[in-house]
Design a protein around this motif. Sequence first.
Motif, mmCIF file in Angstrom:
data_model
loop_
_atom_site.group_PDB
_atom_site.id
_atom_site.type_symbol
_atom_site.label_atom_id
_atom_site.label_comp_id
_atom_site.label_asym_id
_atom_site.label_seq_id
_atom_site.Cartn_x
_atom_site.Cartn_y
_atom_site.Cartn_z
ATOM 1 N N CYS A 29 0.847 -1.200 0.000
ATOM 2 C CA CYS A 29 0.000 0.000 0.000
ATOM 3 C C CYS A 29 0.886 1.256 0.000
ATOM 4 C CB CYS A 29 -0.933 0.000 1.212
ATOM 5 S SG CYS A 29 -2.038 -1.428 1.269
ATOM 6 N N LYS A 30 0.713 2.086 -1.005
ATOM 7 C CA LYS A 30 1.568 3.272 -1.166
ATOM 8 C C LYS A 30 0.897 4.518 -0.579
ATOM 9 C CE LYS A 30 4.495 0.618 -3.188
ATOM 10 N NZ LYS A 30 5.697 0.171 -2.459
ATOM 11 N N GLU A 31 1.403 5.711 -0.984
ATOM 12 C CA GLU A 31 0.957 6.967 -0.388
ATOM 13 C C GLU A 31 -0.550 7.159 -0.570
ATOM 14 O OE1 GLU A 31 3.197 6.632 -2.738
ATOM 15 O OE2 GLU A 31 5.069 7.663 -2.285
ATOM 16 N N ASN A 32 -1.147 7.802 0.435
ATOM 17 C CA ASN A 32 -2.568 8.170 0.407
ATOM 18 C C ASN A 32 -3.495 6.968 0.231
ATOM 19 O OD1 ASN A 32 -1.954 10.988 0.590
ATOM 20 N ND2 ASN A 32 -1.486 10.987 -1.612
ATOM 21 N N SER A 33 -3.066 5.835 0.767
ATOM 22 C CA SER A 33 -3.902 4.631 0.695
ATOM 23 C C SER A 33 -3.926 3.952 2.052
ATOM 24 C CB SER A 33 -3.372 3.666 -0.369
ATOM 25 O OG SER A 33 -2.122 3.102 0.032
ATOM 26 N N GLU A 34 -4.857 3.038 2.204
ATOM 27 C CA GLU A 34 -5.012 2.282 3.446
ATOM 28 C C GLU A 34 -5.144 0.806 3.133
ATOM 29 O OE1 GLU A 34 -8.558 3.516 5.407
ATOM 30 O OE2 GLU A 34 -9.871 3.103 3.706
ATOM 31 N N CYS A 35 -4.849 0.000 4.136
ATOM 32 C CA CYS A 35 -4.899 -1.458 3.997
ATOM 33 C C CYS A 35 -6.210 -1.972 4.591
ATOM 34 C CB CYS A 35 -3.702 -2.074 4.728
ATOM 35 S SG CYS A 35 -3.649 -3.878 4.700
ATOM 36 N N TYR A 36 -6.768 -3.004 3.969
ATOM 37 C CA TYR A 36 -7.938 -3.680 4.539
ATOM 38 C C TYR A 36 -7.875 -5.165 4.208
ATOM 39 C CZ TYR A 36 -10.224 -3.757 -0.092
ATOM 40 O OH TYR A 36 -10.532 -3.996 -1.402
ATOM 41 N N GLU A 37 -8.580 -5.954 5.007
ATOM 42 C CA GLU A 37 -8.542 -7.419 4.860
ATOM 43 C C GLU A 37 -9.888 -7.938 4.366
ATOM 44 O OE1 GLU A 37 -7.443 -8.814 8.699
ATOM 45 O OE2 GLU A 37 -5.617 -7.607 8.768
ATOM 46 N N PRO A 38 -9.919 -8.616 3.228
ATOM 47 C CA PRO A 38 -11.184 -9.165 2.713
ATOM 48 C C PRO A 38 -11.610 -10.394 3.517
ATOM 49 C CG PRO A 38 -9.364 -9.843 1.319
ATOM 50 C CD PRO A 38 -8.781 -8.905 2.338
ATOM 51 N N GLU A 39 -12.852 -10.796 3.341
ATOM 52 C CA GLU A 39 -13.387 -11.940 4.090
ATOM 53 C C GLU A 39 -13.054 -13.273 3.418
ATOM 54 O OE1 GLU A 39 -17.531 -11.470 4.683
ATOM 55 O OE2 GLU A 39 -17.339 -9.723 5.999
ATOM 56 N N ASN A 40 -12.820 -13.259 2.099
ATOM 57 C CA ASN A 40 -12.641 -14.518 1.373
ATOM 58 C C ASN A 40 -11.160 -14.770 1.120
ATOM 59 O OD1 ASN A 40 -13.310 -16.860 0.007
ATOM 60 N ND2 ASN A 40 -13.597 -15.834 -1.942
ATOM 61 N N GLY A 41 -10.542 -15.567 1.988
ATOM 62 C CA GLY A 41 -9.154 -15.935 1.802
ATOM 63 C C GLY A 41 -8.201 -15.064 2.587
ATOM 64 N N PRO A 42 -6.936 -15.519 2.740
ATOM 65 C CA PRO A 42 -5.922 -14.759 3.490
ATOM 66 C C PRO A 42 -5.377 -13.595 2.663
ATOM 67 C CG PRO A 42 -4.963 -16.756 2.590
ATOM 68 C CD PRO A 42 -6.423 -16.808 2.240
ATOM 69 N N GLY A 43 -4.514 -12.781 3.293
ATOM 70 C CA GLY A 43 -3.888 -11.672 2.596
ATOM 71 C C GLY A 43 -4.611 -10.358 2.850
ATOM 72 N N TYR A 44 -4.198 -9.321 2.105
ATOM 73 C CA TYR A 44 -4.779 -7.994 2.298
ATOM 74 C C TYR A 44 -4.890 -7.288 0.951
ATOM 75 C CZ TYR A 44 0.008 -6.181 1.823
ATOM 76 O OH TYR A 44 1.256 -5.865 1.357
ATOM 77 N N ARG A 45 -5.635 -6.174 0.933
ATOM 78 C CA ARG A 45 -5.755 -5.330 -0.256
ATOM 79 C C ARG A 45 -5.526 -3.881 0.157
ATOM 80 N NH1 ARG A 45 -11.355 -7.759 -1.769
ATOM 81 N NH2 ARG A 45 -10.827 -9.815 -2.597
ATOM 82 N N CYS A 46 -5.373 -3.011 -0.847
ATOM 83 C CA CYS A 46 -5.181 -1.588 -0.601
ATOM 84 C C CYS A 46 -6.272 -0.800 -1.306
ATOM 85 C CB CYS A 46 -3.805 -1.141 -1.118
ATOM 86 S SG CYS A 46 -2.419 -2.126 -0.491
ATOM 87 N N ARG A 47 -6.600 0.356 -0.772
ATOM 88 C CA ARG A 47 -7.551 1.266 -1.411
ATOM 89 C C ARG A 47 -7.161 2.703 -1.073
ATOM 90 N NH1 ARG A 47 -12.431 -0.975 2.290
ATOM 91 N NH2 ARG A 47 -11.687 -0.219 4.310
ATOM 92 N N CYS A 48 -7.487 3.604 -1.996
ATOM 93 C CA CYS A 48 -7.154 5.011 -1.799
ATOM 94 C C CYS A 48 -8.026 5.600 -0.689
ATOM 95 C CB CYS A 48 -7.370 5.792 -3.096
ATOM 96 S SG CYS A 48 -6.234 5.322 -4.427
ATOM 97 N N PHE A 49 -7.469 6.605 0.008
ATOM 98 C CA PHE A 49 -8.248 7.324 1.017
ATOM 99 C C PHE A 49 -9.440 8.009 0.356
ATOM 100 C CE2 PHE A 49 -4.109 7.937 3.552
ATOM 101 C CZ PHE A 49 -4.357 6.797 4.298
ATOM 102 N N ASN A 50 -10.444 8.334 1.166
ATOM 103 C CA ASN A 50 -11.549 9.142 0.670
ATOM 104 C C ASN A 50 -11.009 10.463 0.142
ATOM 105 O OD1 ASN A 50 -13.479 7.243 1.370
ATOM 106 N ND2 ASN A 50 -13.824 8.131 3.391
ATOM 107 N N GLY A 51 -11.505 10.867 -1.024
ATOM 108 C CA GLY A 51 -11.007 12.093 -1.644
ATOM 109 C C GLY A 51 -9.867 11.852 -2.606
ATOM 110 N N TYR A 52 -9.410 10.592 -2.723
ATOM 111 C CA TYR A 52 -8.356 10.215 -3.664
ATOM 112 C C TYR A 52 -8.858 9.060 -4.519
ATOM 113 C CZ TYR A 52 -5.123 12.894 -0.735
ATOM 114 O OH TYR A 52 -4.501 13.882 -0.040
#
Length: 745
Positions: free
Chosen positions: A257-280
Amino acid sequence: MCLPVMPVQILSLVLLIFSSAPTALPANAPIAKPGCADRCGNVSIPYPFGMTPDCYLDKHFHITCNNSFSPAKPFLESSTKNVTKITLEGQLHVLKFTAHDCYDHGHRTTYNEPIFKLTKFTISNTQNKFVAVGCDTYAILHAYEGDKMYTTGCMSLCDSMDDITDGSCSGFGCCQTSIPKGVREINLTLSSYYNHTYIHGFNPCSYAFVVEESEFNFSKNYLRDLKNRKKLPLVLDWTIGNETCEVASKNMISYACKENSECYEPENGPGYRCRCFNGYEGNPYLSNGCQDINECEDPSLNRCPKHCVNIAGNYKCSCPKGYRWDSRTNGEGCVVDQLLVITLYVGIATVVTVLLVGSSWLYFGLKKRKLVRIKVKLFQQNGGLMLRQQLSGQEGTKDTVKIFTEKELQMATNNYDDSRIIGRGGYGTVYKGYLTDSRIVAIKKSKIVDQGQIEQFINEVIVLFQINHRNVVKLLGCCLETEVPLLVYEFINNGTLFEHIHKKRKETAISWDIRLRIAAETAGVLSYLHSAASTPIIHRDIKSANILLDDNYIAKVSDFGTSRLVPLDQAQFCTMVQGTLGYLDPEYMHTSQLTEKSDVYSFGVVLVELLTGKKALSFDRSEEERSLATYFLSSLEKGRLFQVLEDHLVCDGNAEQLTEVAEIARRCLNLKGEDRPSMKEVGMGLEGLRMVEKHQWVGIALNLEETESLLDERSNANEYGGSSATNAKFDSPREHVILPIDGRR
């Protein structure tokens, strides 16, 4: 989205165009690494996916672009999984073959795709469905999550096209079911009941497939034409690595996860994903990939009527000096900045907060005082003052007796959590507890308490505190602040005698030597309770489930919840019949006259359990064998003792000993209490047998007649001017015999 019914070829084309739509990103936002191609044919390839080694995150995100097609087609890694769409929200759309099973005038054509297996990503359980199509069809899906296998399926039957409704997949011509979470591998099995013989004209085939739910709308035309549809869309869920966000974020080199983003964990399977902050918006996996949205350029993104100022990740509405923005107005939105009004609001809010805090403090303070009064009332109601008065007059009990608080026992049992339950009975529940001094205890919580028996309950607690016998579960304390009193015992961790006799495997069954020692120790406890305790006690519920065993198989008699103190001037007294079926003294059941001989009968049943390995009462056995005591006595009369003994107990040299113990059990099971021996005599007989077994080098021979003579000693005492056992008078502590065997008594 549900598609309208249309010919299969047109449906395929529409699905391909729809699934290939690029991910919506800002016009100037890059989706791939610098210098890397971001498309293959009509499909956008956003990072962490890529087509060359420097362009993707790791091998699982490798996309192979096959230019032999026109337009070119992307495939996942080096497989045949045709990718149609990749989203930064964590979905990967692919095309998957359908399985079919067709019959044409007795000729069968079958296609079952090989196992669909993924090394990293998982099949989406929210966007896919398992579907079967046909009028003579049943399909089974085997899904795998690591070493776990899930099996599901559905059945579809119909007699004619009239039974079928377009858009309905509920069992007539079409059936469907959901996909489990975390699945990375699936295998389909497809067949029919009647080989499509009676529905050949309009449905010669059965079909089964996992498909993206929003992209499949059932049509009755599929019963004829679905065979021409080679592949259907399927959605995969992708994540980064196998770590959680907390773990991954600690390694900034590999953290995706790079600048202006946050990490979150999905329900299906291990690992994580990234998404941009609100407003980005943009690609959160690329450096500077999340770019600020200019809300002022799009009227739908801001609420400013005239003056909008864009700021990083947000916007604000500007007003002339002396004014402020107020979104509640319907006009310009700029109103006079009334500092006084704001101050007033702050003052009101402060007063309200103080009032709320003060009232809450007062409420909880009164509630706490009320709880204290309730605890004091319950303590007095349960005999707490009486117990303290009794303890103050008893020497040596103040240091060993503890009156626990309700809070201590709640902490010890995690507020009586169900996971701490180690036993349930007719009179209450037993919890495993951990005290603050690291001691492990057993806490008995009764179901009801008779307020008319509080004085007797307190007297019994005092007596149990005074019992100091190595084979009795020690009472450590009690709690009287609850609606029903709680008793705290030492914790014995090797289960009950019942479990070791009836629930253990044959290879782990306890030996005869240990069983004989357990019997002798239990008999010694009952002898102590009947004869040597300062106030005689009748246990009243002796059974194998109330005999606990420690790690060395030392017997610990427990559960004195139904025990009764015996007035020293009474040989017998009436009580309400209580106990366990199969162990209850028949004479006590008929007369309600409780004597020490009731415990003798119950012990006799336990002795038979040790000999036979059978339960005291079982409705699974024949009527003749239902009651173990009756069946055992009948077998003795017929000379069939060794046919009812547990097989592994009989060995060379112990036949006489087994016979003698069986004779002791027979004497204990006499229907008349006056014909039964006392527990003191039984204990001496069993210890005598153990002594002979341990010291055979002395040359002592104890035959059956001598054992009977020992057990008849008290019954013959009248001939010599002594007191008979039938008078049920209790021996004094001075008359209690202590046998010097292994330091035990």
